[in-house]
Motif scaffolding. Structure first.
Motif, PDB file in Angstrom:
ATOM      1  N   SER A 199      53.775  39.149  40.767  1.00  0.00           N
ATOM      2  CA  SER A 199      53.446  40.853  41.507  1.00  0.00           C
ATOM      3  C   SER A 199      53.801  41.174  39.706  1.00  0.00           C
ATOM      4  CB  SER A 199      53.986  40.284  41.902  1.00  0.00           C
ATOM      5  OG  SER A 199      55.490  40.827  41.698  1.00  0.00           O
ATOM      6  N   ALA A 200      52.738  42.500  39.857  1.00  0.00           N
ATOM      7  CA  ALA A 200      53.266  43.610  38.343  1.00  0.00           C
ATOM      8  C   ALA A 200      54.782  43.797  38.436  1.00  0.00           C
ATOM      9  CB  ALA A 200      52.875  44.589  39.084  1.00  0.00           C
ATOM     10  N   GLU A 201      55.450  43.311  39.243  1.00  0.00           N
ATOM     11  CA  GLU A 201      56.887  43.626  39.158  1.00  0.00           C
ATOM     12  C   GLU A 201      58.071  42.736  38.767  1.00  0.00           C
ATOM     13  OE1 GLU A 201      56.287  47.224  42.368  1.00  0.00           O
ATOM     14  OE2 GLU A 201      55.761  44.781  41.586  1.00  0.00           O
ATOM     15  N   SER A 202      56.585  41.750  38.913  1.00  0.00           N
ATOM     16  CA  SER A 202      57.947  39.963  37.963  1.00  0.00           C
ATOM     17  C   SER A 202      57.807  40.619  36.671  1.00  0.00           C
ATOM     18  CB  SER A 202      56.651  38.878  38.496  1.00  0.00           C
ATOM     19  OG  SER A 202      57.374  37.966  37.811  1.00  0.00           O
ATOM     20  N   PRO A 203      59.744  39.521  36.804  1.00  0.00           N
ATOM     21  CA  PRO A 203      59.806  40.013  34.828  1.00  0.00           C
ATOM     22  C   PRO A 203      59.423  38.794  33.811  1.00  0.00           C
ATOM     23  CG  PRO A 203      61.507  38.282  35.781  1.00  0.00           C
ATOM     24  CD  PRO A 203      60.668  39.249  37.163  1.00  0.00           C
ATOM     25  N   VAL A 204      58.748  38.066  34.597  1.00  0.00           N
ATOM     26  CA  VAL A 204      58.008  36.542  33.703  1.00  0.00           C
ATOM     27  C   VAL A 204      56.740  36.864  32.620  1.00  0.00           C
ATOM     28  CG1 VAL A 204      58.516  35.331  35.210  1.00  0.00           C
ATOM     29  CG2 VAL A 204      56.202  35.883  35.262  1.00  0.00           C
ATOM     30  N   HIS A 205      56.656  36.443  32.422  1.00  0.00           N
ATOM     31  CA  HIS A 205      55.661  36.513  30.361  1.00  0.00           C
ATOM     32  C   HIS A 205      54.569  36.669  31.278  1.00  0.00           C
ATOM     33  CE1 HIS A 205      52.989  36.120  26.980  1.00  0.00           C
ATOM     34  NE2 HIS A 205      54.609  36.501  26.205  1.00  0.00           N
ATOM     35  N   GLN A 206      53.691  37.754  31.169  1.00  0.00           N
ATOM     36  CA  GLN A 206      51.556  37.863  31.456  1.00  0.00           C
ATOM     37  C   GLN A 206      51.287  36.104  31.704  1.00  0.00           C
ATOM     38  OE1 GLN A 206      50.715  40.470  33.097  1.00  0.00           O
ATOM     39  NE2 GLN A 206      49.107  39.377  33.169  1.00  0.00           N
ATOM     40  N   TRP A 208      52.368  33.378  32.218  1.00  0.00           N
ATOM     41  CA  TRP A 208      52.785  32.524  33.568  1.00  0.00           C
ATOM     42  C   TRP A 208      52.096  33.287  34.308  1.00  0.00           C
ATOM     43  CZ3 TRP A 208      58.113  31.283  35.169  1.00  0.00           C
ATOM     44  CH2 TRP A 208      58.200  30.526  36.772  1.00  0.00           C
ATOM     45  N   LYS A 209      51.834  34.173  34.502  1.00  0.00           N
ATOM     46  CA  LYS A 209      50.981  34.682  35.624  1.00  0.00           C
ATOM     47  C   LYS A 209      49.560  34.816  35.935  1.00  0.00           C
ATOM     48  CE  LYS A 209      54.218  39.551  35.307  1.00  0.00           C
ATOM     49  NZ  LYS A 209      54.144  40.512  35.936  1.00  0.00           N
ATOM     50  N   ASP A 210      48.663  34.644  34.529  1.00  0.00           N
ATOM     51  CA  ASP A 210      47.661  34.846  34.007  1.00  0.00           C
ATOM     52  C   ASP A 210      46.916  33.065  34.067  1.00  0.00           C
ATOM     53  OD1 ASP A 210      47.257  36.888  32.304  1.00  0.00           O
ATOM     54  OD2 ASP A 210      47.558  35.836  30.578  1.00  0.00           O
ATOM     55  N   ALA A 211      47.784  32.103  34.316  1.00  0.00           N
ATOM     56  CA  ALA A 211      47.956  30.971  34.749  1.00  0.00           C
ATOM     57  C   ALA A 211      47.896  30.868  36.027  1.00  0.00           C
ATOM     58  CB  ALA A 211      49.553  29.592  34.000  1.00  0.00           C
ATOM     59  N   ILE A 271      58.709  23.578  32.688  1.00  0.00           N
ATOM     60  CA  ILE A 271      58.158  23.891  33.643  1.00  0.00           C
ATOM     61  C   ILE A 271      58.152  24.733  34.206  1.00  0.00           C
ATOM     62  CG2 ILE A 271      57.517  22.745  35.759  1.00  0.00           C
ATOM     63  CD1 ILE A 271      59.453  20.378  34.005  1.00  0.00           C
ATOM     64  N   ALA A 272      56.989  25.319  34.828  1.00  0.00           N
ATOM     65  CA  ALA A 272      56.559  26.526  35.433  1.00  0.00           C
ATOM     66  C   ALA A 272      56.541  26.525  37.220  1.00  0.00           C
ATOM     67  CB  ALA A 272      55.008  27.016  35.545  1.00  0.00           C
ATOM     68  N   LEU A 273      57.113  26.385  37.500  1.00  0.00           N
ATOM     69  CA  LEU A 273      57.731  25.786  38.972  1.00  0.00           C
ATOM     70  C   LEU A 273      56.343  26.428  39.521  1.00  0.00           C
ATOM     71  CD1 LEU A 273      60.982  25.944  39.488  1.00  0.00           C
ATOM     72  CD2 LEU A 273      59.816  24.038  38.859  1.00  0.00           C
ATOM     73  N   SER A 274      55.688  26.638  41.159  1.00  0.00           N
ATOM     74  CA  SER A 274      54.440  26.518  41.207  1.00  0.00           C
ATOM     75  C   SER A 274      54.172  26.580  42.492  1.00  0.00           C
ATOM     76  CB  SER A 274      53.791  27.275  41.137  1.00  0.00           C
ATOM     77  OG  SER A 274      52.798  27.567  41.151  1.00  0.00           O
ATOM     78  N   GLY A 275      53.699  27.035  43.700  1.00  0.00           N
ATOM     79  CA  GLY A 275      53.258  26.167  45.194  1.00  0.00           C
ATOM     80  C   GLY A 275      51.707  26.559  44.906  1.00  0.00           C
ATOM     81  N   GLN A 276      50.972  26.163  45.586  1.00  0.00           N
ATOM     82  CA  GLN A 276      49.229  25.335  45.579  1.00  0.00           C
ATOM     83  C   GLN A 276      49.478  26.851  45.718  1.00  0.00           C
ATOM     84  OE1 GLN A 276      49.264  22.025  48.756  1.00  0.00           O
ATOM     85  NE2 GLN A 276      49.641  20.942  47.172  1.00  0.00           N
ATOM     86  N   VAL A 277      49.881  27.622  46.644  1.00  0.00           N
ATOM     87  CA  VAL A 277      49.138  29.083  46.825  1.00  0.00           C
ATOM     88  C   VAL A 277      48.902  29.334  45.714  1.00  0.00           C
ATOM     89  CG1 VAL A 277      49.929  29.363  48.720  1.00  0.00           C
ATOM     90  CG2 VAL A 277      51.535  29.670  46.780  1.00  0.00           C
ATOM     91  N   ALA A 278      49.808  28.916  44.581  1.00  0.00           N
ATOM     92  CA  ALA A 278      48.582  29.596  43.196  1.00  0.00           C
ATOM     93  C   ALA A 278      46.947  29.677  42.945  1.00  0.00           C
ATOM     94  CB  ALA A 278      48.964  29.253  42.017  1.00  0.00           C
ATOM     95  N   GLY A 279      46.329  28.545  43.951  1.00  0.00           N
ATOM     96  CA  GLY A 279      44.671  28.530  43.862  1.00  0.00           C
ATOM     97  C   GLY A 279      43.936  29.296  44.636  1.00  0.00           C
ATOM     98  N   ARG A 280      45.318  30.930  45.412  1.00  0.00           N
ATOM     99  CA  ARG A 280      44.748  31.400  46.477  1.00  0.00           C
ATOM    100  C   ARG A 280      44.837  32.776  45.616  1.00  0.00           C
ATOM    101  NH1 ARG A 280      45.690  32.179  51.359  1.00  0.00           N
ATOM    102  NH2 ARG A 280      44.236  33.360  51.584  1.00  0.00           N
ATOM    103  N   ILE A 281      45.863  32.923  44.414  1.00  0.00           N
ATOM    104  CA  ILE A 281      45.939  34.458  43.702  1.00  0.00           C
ATOM    105  C   ILE A 281      45.271  34.258  42.705  1.00  0.00           C
ATOM    106  CG2 ILE A 281      47.676  35.708  42.752  1.00  0.00           C
ATOM    107  CD1 ILE A 281      49.712  33.669  44.559  1.00  0.00           C
ATOM    108  N   ASP A 282      44.247  35.724  42.896  1.00  0.00           N
ATOM    109  CA  ASP A 282      43.862  36.067  41.580  1.00  0.00           C
ATOM    110  C   ASP A 282      43.628  37.482  41.135  1.00  0.00           C
ATOM    111  OD1 ASP A 282      42.774  37.502  43.633  1.00  0.00           O
ATOM    112  OD2 ASP A 282      40.470  35.959  44.147  1.00  0.00           O
ATOM    113  N   GLU A 283      44.815  37.858  41.861  1.00  0.00           N
ATOM    114  CA  GLU A 283      44.534  39.043  40.538  1.00  0.00           C
ATOM    115  C   GLU A 283      46.520  39.712  40.921  1.00  0.00           C
ATOM    116  OE1 GLU A 283      43.469  44.055  41.861  1.00  0.00           O
ATOM    117  OE2 GLU A 283      42.872  42.481  43.137  1.00  0.00           O
ATOM    118  N   VAL A 284      47.082  40.427  40.083  1.00  0.00           N
ATOM    119  CA  VAL A 284      48.623  40.257  40.295  1.00  0.00           C
ATOM    120  C   VAL A 284      49.001  42.064  40.629  1.00  0.00           C
ATOM    121  CG1 VAL A 284      50.423  41.433  38.115  1.00  0.00           C
ATOM    122  CG2 VAL A 284      48.904  39.590  37.855  1.00  0.00           C
TER     123      VAL A 284
END
Length: 318
Positions: A199-206, A208-211, A271-284
Motif C-alpha cells: 500500500s501507499a502508506e506501507s513504510p517499506v522501500h519501493q 519491495w513494493k515493485d517486486a 528475506i522479503a516475506l510475502s503471500g501468494q496473493v502478490a501475483g494478484r497485486i498490480d498497483e500501489v
C-alpha cells in the motif's frame, strides 16, 4: 457491515491488518484504523521501546480502535503482557506459540484475545485456552508458517465447522471477492498482509513494493520446511531460490540484515516475506482506497451470488 468481529473490535469493517515486523507501525496501522478497519502494532521486531513510541504516535494519528500483536517466539521480554496492558489497547492477537502462555493474563486485564492458528489441532487448543476468537492462517499467506501448511480453502471451513468462536481468515485475501469466499467458508472477518505491504502508506522501500507488483502467482517460495526453526513463505529472489533447496543452518539469521531490505531496498540482503496473493497485486494504492474497494466488491459479489443462486425453487408437483 455487522459481524461478531466488528462488534468485538468496535470497527466499521471486519478487515484487520497483519502484524508484520517493523512494518506494522503507526504510519500503516493508523491508515487502516482510520479507513474503518483495525490496525495492528507489531512486537515481533523485539524493539519494545520503539513499539511504545509507535503506540503513542497511533493515538495522535487516529481516535479509532487498534490492537497489538504478541509474537511469542520473537518477544523475550517476560513482562510483555504488562507492556501490552500498559498501552491501553483493548484487542491483542497472540501468535507463534502456546495460546495458554498469555491468554489468561490478558483476559484478566480485560483485553479481547485472538490467537493465530495454522491447523485444527492448534485451533482447538486455543479455544480450550479461552481465547475470544481465532485468526485462521492458510499456508498461502506470507510470513512464518507451520511446516505442514494447509491452504485456506481446506483449513478455514474445517476450523469453522469445529469451533464456536468468531474467525478471522488470513492467507490469500486481497480483494472483496476473496473476502466473500472467506465468509462463505465460515469466517466473519479477514486479515490482509501482502496487500498492506504494497500500500501507499506501507513504510517499506519501493523496491519491495515493485517486486510485489511484478510477481507472478508462482513467485513465492516456501522455505525451511524441515527446520530447524520456523518455515516461512517469501518472495522469490536469487537468495530465496537458492534457499528453497538448500536453506541455511539458521534461517532466522537471515533477518539480521532485514532493515537493509525493508527500508534500504536491497532485495538480496534478507528475506522479503510475502503471500501468494502478490501475483494478484498490480498497483500501489492508498489504504483507504484498498479497504473501500474491498468492501464494495464484497457487497457486489455477495449480492450477485444471492441473485444468481439464491432463487427460491418452485415446489415439485406430483
Amino acid at each position: 457491515m455487522k459481524t461478531r468481529i466488528t462488534e468485538m473490535l468496535g470497527v466499521q469493517y471486519p478487515i484487520v491488518q497483519a502484524p508484520m515486523g517493523w512494518i506494522a507501525r503507526a504510519q500503516l496501522a493508523s491508515a487502516v484504523s482510520n479507513a474503518g478497519g483495525l490496525g495492528i502494532i507489531e512486537t515481533s521486531s523485539g524493539e519494545l521501546d520503539a513499539v511504545r513510541e509507535e503506540v503513542r504516535k497511533m493515538r495522535s494519528l487516529t481516535d479509532k480502535p487498534f490492537g497489538v500483536n504478541i509474537a511469542q517466539a520473537f518477544v523475550r521480554d517476560p513482562d510483555i503482557v504488562q507492556f501490552v496492558v500498559d498501552q491501553g489497547v483493548q484487542f491483542v492477537t497472540t501468535s507463534a506459540g502456546d495460546p495458554n502462555k498469555y491468554c489468561a493474563q490478558l483476559k484478566a486485564a480485560g483485553l479481547t484475545v485472538f490467537h493465530v492458528v495454522p491447523s485444527l489441532a492448534a485451533a482447538l487448543k486455543a479455544v480450550e485456552a479461552g481465547v475470544d476468537g481465532l485468526v485462521v492462517e492458510g499456508g498461502e499467506g506470507g510470513g512464518f508458517k507451520n511446516s505442514r501448511e494447509v491452504a485456506s480453502m481446506v483449513l478455514l471451513p474445517l476450523v469453522c465447522s469445529k469451533v464456536g468462536v468468531p474467525v478471522i481468515a488470513a492467507g490469500g485475501v486481497t480483494c472483496g471477492r476473496t473476502m466473500a469466499a472467506a465468509f462463505a467458508l465460515g469466517a466473519e472477518g479477514v486479515q490482509m498482509g501482502t496487500r498492506m505491504v504494497s500500500s501507499a502508506e506501507s513504510p517499506v522501500h519501493q523496491n519491495w513494493k515493485d517486486a510485489i507488483l511484478a510477481a507472478k502467482e508462482t513467485d513465492t517460495v516456501f522455505l525451511n520446511r524441515f527446520g530447524p526453526g520456523p518455515a516461512l513463505r517469501a518472495l522469490r529472489t536469487d537468495k530465496t531460490t537458492q534457499y528453497e533447496k538448500a536453506p541455511p543452518d539458521n534461517i532466522m539469521g537471515e533477518f539480521r540484515n532485514a532493515l537493509a531490505l525493508y527500508f534500504g531496498g536491497d532485495m538480496e540482503a534478507s528475506i522479503a516475506l510475502s503471500g501468494q496473493v502478490a501475483g494478484r497485486i498490480d498497483e500501489v494504492k492508498p489504504v483507504a482506497q484498498i479497504i473501500r474497494e474491498v468492501v464494495e466488491e464484497f457487497e457486489a459479489v455477495t449480492a450477485e451470488l444471492g441473485a444468481r443462486f439464491g432463487r427460491s425453487r418452485e415446489p415439485a408437483h406430483a
